[in-house]
Enzyme design. Structure first.
Site, short mmCIF file in Angstrom:
data_model
loop_
_atom_site.label_atom_id
_atom_site.label_comp_id
_atom_site.label_asym_id
_atom_site.label_seq_id
_atom_site.Cartn_x
_atom_site.Cartn_y
_atom_site.Cartn_z
N GLN A 160 -4.67 21.16 -21.11
CA GLN A 160 -3.71 21.12 -20.01
C GLN A 160 -2.50 21.95 -20.41
O GLN A 160 -1.93 21.75 -21.49
CB GLN A 160 -3.31 19.69 -19.70
CG GLN A 160 -2.41 19.56 -18.47
CD GLN A 160 -2.07 18.12 -18.14
OE1 GLN A 160 -2.38 17.19 -18.88
NE2 GLN A 160 -1.40 17.93 -17.00
N ASP B 172 -5.15 30.09 -7.41
CA ASP B 172 -4.71 30.20 -8.80
C ASP B 172 -4.26 31.64 -9.04
O ASP B 172 -4.93 32.58 -8.61
CB ASP B 172 -5.87 29.84 -9.73
CG ASP B 172 -5.43 29.64 -11.17
OD1 ASP B 172 -4.88 30.60 -11.75
OD2 ASP B 172 -5.66 28.56 -11.72
N ILE B 173 -3.13 31.83 -9.73
CA ILE B 173 -2.63 33.19 -9.96
C ILE B 173 -3.30 33.88 -11.15
O ILE B 173 -3.08 35.06 -11.37
CB ILE B 173 -1.09 33.22 -10.13
CG1 ILE B 173 -0.65 32.40 -11.34
CG2 ILE B 173 -0.41 32.76 -8.85
CD1 ILE B 173 0.81 32.62 -11.73
N HIS C 138 -3.67 18.76 -11.90
CA HIS C 138 -4.22 19.80 -11.04
C HIS C 138 -5.71 19.94 -11.30
O HIS C 138 -6.17 19.94 -12.42
CB HIS C 138 -3.50 21.14 -11.20
CG HIS C 138 -3.44 21.67 -12.60
ND1 HIS C 138 -2.63 21.11 -13.58
CD2 HIS C 138 -4.06 22.72 -13.18
CE1 HIS C 138 -2.76 21.80 -14.70
NE2 HIS C 138 -3.64 22.78 -14.49
N LEU C 139 -6.44 20.03 -10.21
CA LEU C 139 -7.89 20.16 -10.25
C LEU C 139 -8.25 21.60 -9.88
O LEU C 139 -7.94 22.06 -8.79
CB LEU C 139 -8.54 19.18 -9.27
CG LEU C 139 -10.06 19.22 -9.14
CD1 LEU C 139 -10.73 18.92 -10.48
CD2 LEU C 139 -10.50 18.22 -8.08
N HIS C 140 -8.89 22.29 -10.82
CA HIS C 140 -9.37 23.65 -10.56
C HIS C 140 -10.67 23.57 -9.77
O HIS C 140 -11.54 22.76 -10.08
CB HIS C 140 -9.67 24.38 -11.88
CG HIS C 140 -8.49 24.59 -12.75
ND1 HIS C 140 -7.83 25.81 -12.81
CD2 HIS C 140 -7.83 23.77 -13.60
CE1 HIS C 140 -6.83 25.72 -13.67
NE2 HIS C 140 -6.81 24.50 -14.17
#
Length: 140
Positions: free
Chosen positions: A94, A30-31, A100-102
């Protein structure tokens, strides 16, 4: 899908630090991480919401996340626990409309948390819970 940053990552049009990938999913850093080691797992085929994704891909997404959680614990990064977080819809926070799953490491004092509403500690009656259950069962 045109204009989807995650589809662009899958297509190699946007840079990403890919951790793992196969024919169905890709995992990358993740950025804007909650903590160092924060990753995202996404399906390669665009799905805006969970209901748009087939069950096999959904199950596979979580299998990859489980492997990543184990890797976090063994990585040497600060990791006393692991959170999975998936927001499905704008009201659920969202921001990128590609499932997307963190997956991110947690430790005491890291500053991340969830805030409950003021009514959270007031438990509903059994009748209210049963009515809610009936509404959900009716559409399954």
């Amino acid at each position: 899908m045109s204009g989807c940053i995650f589809c662009d990552i899958v297509a190699g049009k946007m840079p990403a630090n890919i951790i793992d990938q196969d024919d169905m999913c890709v995992a990358f850093m993740d950025i804007q991480p909650v903590n160092p080691g924060h990753m995202l797992v996404i399906p390669k085929k665009h799905a805006s919401f969970l209901e748009d994704m087939d069950r096999e891909t959904g199950a596979h997404l979580f299998r990859i996340a489980q492997r990543l959680a184990a890797a976090l614990r063994k990585s040497g990064l600060k990791c006393e626990g692991v959170n999975f977080f998936l927001a499905d819809g704008e009201a659920a926070m969202q921001e990128v409309f590609h499932v997307h799953l963190h997956v991110f490491p947690r430790y005491k004092g890291d500053g991340f948390g969830l805030k409950f509403s003021e009514t959270y500690h007031t438990k509903p009656t059994r009748e209210v819970i049963e009515g809610t259950a009936r509404a959900i069962k009716a559409v399954l």
